[in-house]
Design a protein around this motif. Structure first.
Motif, PDB file in Angstrom:
ATOM      1  N   ARG A 251     -72.884 -27.997  11.732  1.00 55.80           N
ATOM      2  CA  ARG A 251     -74.081 -28.830  11.326  1.00 55.80           C
ATOM      3  C   ARG A 251     -75.054 -28.945  12.200  1.00 55.80           C
ATOM      4  NH1 ARG A 251     -73.522 -32.720   7.534  1.00 55.80           N
ATOM      5  NH2 ARG A 251     -75.751 -32.726   7.785  1.00 55.80           N
TER       6      ARG A 251
ATOM      7  N   PHE B 173     -78.834 -18.369  -1.377  1.00 55.08           N
ATOM      8  CA  PHE B 173     -80.302 -18.466  -0.693  1.00 55.08           C
ATOM      9  C   PHE B 173     -80.066 -18.836   0.587  1.00 55.08           C
ATOM     10  CE2 PHE B 173     -82.229 -17.849  -4.870  1.00 55.08           C
ATOM     11  CZ  PHE B 173     -81.177 -18.473  -5.687  1.00 55.08           C
TER      12      PHE B 173
ATOM     13  N   TYR C 149     -82.824 -20.474   3.532  1.00 56.30           N
ATOM     14  CA  TYR C 149     -84.078 -21.064   3.609  1.00 56.30           C
ATOM     15  C   TYR C 149     -84.248 -21.789   5.147  1.00 56.30           C
ATOM     16  CZ  TYR C 149     -84.839 -21.588  -1.495  1.00 56.30           C
ATOM     17  OH  TYR C 149     -84.961 -21.136  -2.844  1.00 56.30           O
TER      18      TYR C 149
ATOM     19  N   GLN D 237     -86.479 -24.513   7.412  1.00 52.68           N
ATOM     20  CA  GLN D 237     -87.471 -25.809   7.214  1.00 52.68           C
ATOM     21  C   GLN D 237     -87.947 -25.984   8.607  1.00 52.68           C
ATOM     22  OE1 GLN D 237     -85.906 -29.453   5.497  1.00 52.68           O
ATOM     23  NE2 GLN D 237     -87.668 -29.675   4.260  1.00 52.68           N
TER      24      GLN D 237
ATOM     25  N   MET E 148     -91.266 -28.479  10.523  1.00 55.38           N
ATOM     26  CA  MET E 148     -92.401 -29.670  10.118  1.00 55.38           C
ATOM     27  C   MET E 148     -93.738 -28.613  10.042  1.00 55.38           C
ATOM     28  SD  MET E 148     -91.490 -32.658  10.177  1.00 55.38           S
ATOM     29  CE  MET E 148     -92.973 -33.386  10.544  1.00 55.38           C
TER      30      MET E 148
ATOM     31  N   GLY F 241     -92.683 -25.993   6.661  1.00 57.12           N
ATOM     32  CA  GLY F 241     -92.188 -26.825   5.201  1.00 57.12           C
ATOM     33  C   GLY F 241     -90.884 -25.690   5.179  1.00 57.12           C
ATOM     34  N   LEU F 242     -90.606 -25.690   3.768  1.00 60.53           N
ATOM     35  CA  LEU F 242     -89.186 -24.910   3.303  1.00 60.53           C
ATOM     36  C   LEU F 242     -89.495 -23.652   2.886  1.00 60.53           C
ATOM     37  CD1 LEU F 242     -86.315 -25.764   3.275  1.00 60.53           C
ATOM     38  CD2 LEU F 242     -86.908 -26.439   0.686  1.00 60.53           C
TER      39      LEU F 242
ATOM     40  N   LEU G  40     -88.099 -19.530   1.897  1.00 60.86           N
ATOM     41  CA  LEU G  40     -87.187 -18.802   1.751  1.00 60.86           C
ATOM     42  C   LEU G  40     -86.980 -17.435   2.651  1.00 60.86           C
ATOM     43  CD1 LEU G  40     -84.814 -18.012  -0.500  1.00 60.86           C
ATOM     44  CD2 LEU G  40     -86.471 -16.717  -1.673  1.00 60.86           C
TER      45      LEU G  40
ATOM     46  N   TYR H 176     -82.255 -13.664  -0.293  1.00 57.76           N
ATOM     47  CA  TYR H 176     -81.634 -14.389  -1.344  1.00 57.76           C
ATOM     48  C   TYR H 176     -80.794 -13.163  -1.709  1.00 57.76           C
ATOM     49  CZ  TYR H 176     -83.250 -13.112  -6.126  1.00 57.76           C
ATOM     50  OH  TYR H 176     -83.741 -12.629  -7.296  1.00 57.76           O
TER      51      TYR H 176
ATOM     52  N   PHE I 210     -81.083 -23.904   5.746  1.00 59.83           N
ATOM     53  CA  PHE I 210     -80.416 -24.381   4.436  1.00 59.83           C
ATOM     54  C   PHE I 210     -79.776 -23.405   3.728  1.00 59.83           C
ATOM     55  CE2 PHE I 210     -81.025 -28.879   4.367  1.00 59.83           C
ATOM     56  CZ  PHE I 210     -82.356 -29.169   4.836  1.00 59.83           C
TER      57      PHE I 210
ATOM     58  N   GLN J 270     -81.025 -24.858  -8.116  1.00 60.08           N
ATOM     59  CA  GLN J 270     -80.252 -24.213  -6.765  1.00 60.08           C
ATOM     60  C   GLN J 270     -79.579 -25.751  -6.272  1.00 60.08           C
ATOM     61  OE1 GLN J 270     -82.878 -22.085  -4.412  1.00 60.08           O
ATOM     62  NE2 GLN J 270     -83.644 -20.756  -6.006  1.00 60.08           N
TER      63      GLN J 270
ATOM     64  N   PHE K 157     -78.258 -27.246  -2.971  1.00 62.96           N
ATOM     65  CA  PHE K 157     -78.531 -27.124  -1.337  1.00 62.96           C
ATOM     66  C   PHE K 157     -77.167 -27.669  -0.548  1.00 62.96           C
ATOM     67  CE2 PHE K 157     -82.556 -25.543  -0.541  1.00 62.96           C
ATOM     68  CZ  PHE K 157     -83.299 -25.598  -1.803  1.00 62.96           C
ATOM     69  N   GLY K 158     -76.931 -27.133   0.329  1.00 64.11           N
ATOM     70  CA  GLY K 158     -76.226 -27.349   1.270  1.00 64.11           C
ATOM     71  C   GLY K 158     -76.642 -28.466   2.388  1.00 64.11           C
ATOM     72  N   PRO K 159     -76.064 -29.188   3.250  1.00 63.28           N
ATOM     73  CA  PRO K 159     -76.416 -30.136   4.185  1.00 63.28           C
ATOM     74  C   PRO K 159     -77.525 -29.633   5.087  1.00 63.28           C
ATOM     75  CG  PRO K 159     -74.229 -29.877   4.623  1.00 63.28           C
ATOM     76  CD  PRO K 159     -74.632 -28.830   3.395  1.00 63.28           C
TER      77      PRO K 159
END
Lengths: 111, 115
Positions: B9, B33, B35, B37, B39, B42-43, B45, B48, B91, B104, B106-108
């Motif tokens: 984590r 996928f 990803y 992220q 600031m 952003g998010l 890809l 995949y 992610f 989709q 998402f994981g934590p």
């Protein structure tokens, strides 16, 4: 290149108000549009998915609309609650599983 | 259902070290996928997979990044060597591919800090 913009970047409203979050995209050739919620330190949760042939989707107090021709989507939240506080992201589906995300709107609902 | 599982984590490492992030998708999902992220950006890809095969890796920033999916229940994202600018939340998400783009999950996320 598809660009997705969300305005405002942050929004703070008192509990109980109805509110609208905005999302705009530059290329109308999309397969669908999704709205996600992200809580601090956590992953994204899908809220609503609108296919390109649809105009809106509803789930509980949430309603999302899509206007492809104008490149806009809105997420309407009715009777807001403190638990709605989170960052809301919209994502445009380009097909072949590819999503382009906006920067998000950080929403705070004040009790 | 346990959802998408990511490990670790949190990861703190020094510049130049190898970093491996792990993901277990939701059982039965055939698309995965990765990803990133930040600031600033952003998010985004990165890559995949569909049925364990990489389909689109155009988002992988450079050769220092590599991803594998040896089977339907496991994927890794490796950064070697790591740099401070790689610091971000990574992610993993999975979906059951059907018609166009599907929801989709998402994981934590893994928060990576490169010192």
């Amino acid at each position: 290149k598809q660009e997705v913009t969300q305005i405002p970047a942050a929004l703070s409203v008192p509990e109980g108000e109805n509110l609208v979050l905005n999302c705009s995209f530059t290329d109308s050739a999309i397969y669908n549009l999704q709205w996600f919620r992200q809580d601090p330190g956590k992953g994204l949760t899908s809220l609503l998915l609108i296919q390109s042939s649809q105009r809106e989707q509803t789930s509980g107090r949430l309603n999302a609309s899509l206007d492809k021709s104008s490149g806009r989507s809105t997420l309407y939240i009715a009777a807001s609650q403190p638990g709605d506080s989170a960052t809301y992201l919209c994502a445009v589906g380009l097909g072949a599983q590819k999503l382009v995300f906006g920067q998000g709107t950080r929403l705070t609902i004040n009790p | 259902d346990a959802g998408v599982i990511q490990s670790p984590r949190h990861e703190v490492t020094e510049m130049g070290q190898e970093v491996t992030l792990r993901c277990k998708p939701i059982s039965g999902h055939n698309s995965l996928f990765w990803y990133r992220q930040t600031m600033m950006r952003g998010l985004e890809l990165l890559i995949y997979f569909n049925n364990n095969v990489p389909i689109d890796d155009s988002g992988m920033p450079e050769d220092r990044f590599s991803a594998k999916m040896p089977n339907a229940s496991f994927s890794t994202l490796k950064i070697q060597p790591s740099e401070p600018r790689d610091s971000a939340v990574y992610f993993c998400a999975s979906s059951l591919e059907g018609h166009y783009t599907d929801t989709q999950y998402f994981g934590p996320g893994t928060r990576l800090t490169v010192l």
